[in-house]
Scaffold this motif. Sequence first.
Motif, PDB file in Angstrom:
ATOM      1  N   ARG A  49       1.039  -0.673   0.213  1.00  0.00           N
ATOM      2  CA  ARG A  49      -0.054  -0.356   0.122  1.00  0.00           C
ATOM      3  C   ARG A  49       1.291   0.933  -0.317  1.00  0.00           C
ATOM      4  N   THR A 116      -5.253  13.781   0.498  1.00  0.00           N
ATOM      5  CA  THR A 116      -6.285  13.001   0.511  1.00  0.00           C
ATOM      6  C   THR A 116      -5.233  10.869   0.567  1.00  0.00           C
ATOM      7  N   LEU A 120      -2.701   7.908   3.949  1.00  0.00           N
ATOM      8  CA  LEU A 120      -2.874   6.599   3.377  1.00  0.00           C
ATOM      9  C   LEU A 120      -1.367   5.861   3.420  1.00  0.00           C
ATOM     10  N   GLN A 126      -1.568  10.558   9.702  1.00  0.00           N
ATOM     11  CA  GLN A 126      -3.820  10.734  10.228  1.00  0.00           C
ATOM     12  C   GLN A 126      -3.805  11.922  11.463  1.00  0.00           C
ATOM     13  N   ILE A 173     -10.945  11.498   3.533  1.00  0.00           N
ATOM     14  CA  ILE A 173     -10.112  10.470   3.392  1.00  0.00           C
ATOM     15  C   ILE A 173      -9.983   9.624   4.766  1.00  0.00           C
ATOM     16  N   MET A 174     -10.264  10.106   5.588  1.00  0.00           N
ATOM     17  CA  MET A 174     -10.264  10.275   6.727  1.00  0.00           C
ATOM     18  C   MET A 174     -11.656   9.677   7.833  1.00  0.00           C
ATOM     19  N   THR A 177     -12.290   6.544   5.764  1.00  0.00           N
ATOM     20  CA  THR A 177     -11.922   5.091   6.614  1.00  0.00           C
ATOM     21  C   THR A 177     -12.390   4.829   7.706  1.00  0.00           C
ATOM     22  N   ARG A 178     -11.999   5.847   9.191  1.00  0.00           N
ATOM     23  CA  ARG A 178     -12.987   5.444   9.959  1.00  0.00           C
ATOM     24  C   ARG A 178     -14.336   5.972  10.627  1.00  0.00           C
ATOM     25  N   ARG A 180     -16.766   2.920   9.728  1.00  0.00           N
ATOM     26  CA  ARG A 180     -16.950   1.434  10.375  1.00  0.00           C
ATOM     27  C   ARG A 180     -16.660   1.350  11.721  1.00  0.00           C
TER      28      ARG A 180
END
Length: 415
Positions: A49, A116, A120, A126, A173-174, A177-178, A180
């Motif tokens: 990644r 973004t 990653l 982050q 993007i945060m 990704t957060r 869920r």
Amino acid sequence: MRIEEIIEIIGENFFLAFIAVVVLVILFYFGYFIVYRKLLGGNKKISKRQLLVGTMLMGYVIMVIGVTFLGSRGSNYQGWIGLSLFNSYREAWHNASVRHWQFVILNIVMFVPLGTLLPLLHAIFQKIKWTVGVAIIFTLSIESFQYVTGFGIFDVDDLLNNVFGAIIGYGIIMGFTRMRSKGFQQVIKYNIPLILIVFLFSSLLTYYHLKEFGNLSIVPNKKVDMTQVTTILDIELEESVISAPIYKAPVYTKEEGDLFATTFFEKKGIHVSDMETIYYQNEGIYRNDLRFKALGGSYDYTDFSIYNEGMKPKDVDEETLINRLMDLDIVIPQDTFFKKMETGAYKWNAPNIVSDNQLIDGELTVRYYEDDTIKSIENRLITYDKIKNIEMKSELEAYEELVSGNFHTTLRMKK
């Protein structure tokens, strides 16, 4: 700026970015796998990644550099600097120009990928302070290099918009990704900057359309420094307020422009069943011969047979010209001034002709040729409809604004 222009800019720099990324990937592979892992025995691994995101980030950075420094502007801005915060916003607002707003928005959007990709790439990004820090360093480097090389203007608004774009990208993007693990409320929280900018631009657009007369482009974005200026007044200025009529130019839709072009070419005896058309923000170009402006309805027409060998301009009297123009449904208003400019070139000038509740202003230029046809038309005659009378500033009030530096200027700060 049209979507086609943006795609063209991206396309011009994509190949450069692709080649540069390939070269950098090869160098990275050699440095990491050959030198670091094999020769030096390093054991720190990089995930797939990180490799993918790192490659995308390199391509993005190269494309930004290409767009910024390898465009068509050239090194024409040596020493230019703009330190007035929100000046680009005021300029876009006063001009009510889509193109001005596009540049503001594009400066924001251009840094969204940076915000973004960084989170990653590594967990440290982050934390928003690290992403914002990199965005500040990157955009500050670009602006400083533009200032030194003259490939652009060092503008604090660009710094602000770029960093805000990175913050929006970070939030997107945060939040994604957060989502869920922390729920939809966290998505809203992270995307507050995006929601704020959408709300701001929507509110400005709504407010502008609710204004009776829109905005004036001559309204100054900032006051001019008059401390070194001496003013001398040797006349008496009126203090009384007078009223003056407001006139509005017609605005044509794309369909109305198409109808005008079709009718015009039919009058010229030109078949237009499959007419090539290019649309811009406020104008359309038909068959490369006719350029029609939506605001006011002015247009330019050129019959390119004027470039044929042996085709020469010809002198003719005004009556003949008027008859030829009437065949094209072009009527010369009364009280215009007729003038011959050169062989075969003539102009009618209408200096603010008022008739009933209308005002006609502008000029019409035509060129006549030996085959007894008009092959060039520049029609700037616009008929304005009266809206109402409004109160104007007095002469004294206008003078006081000038003395205080409250007037529009195209000058920029230069060191």
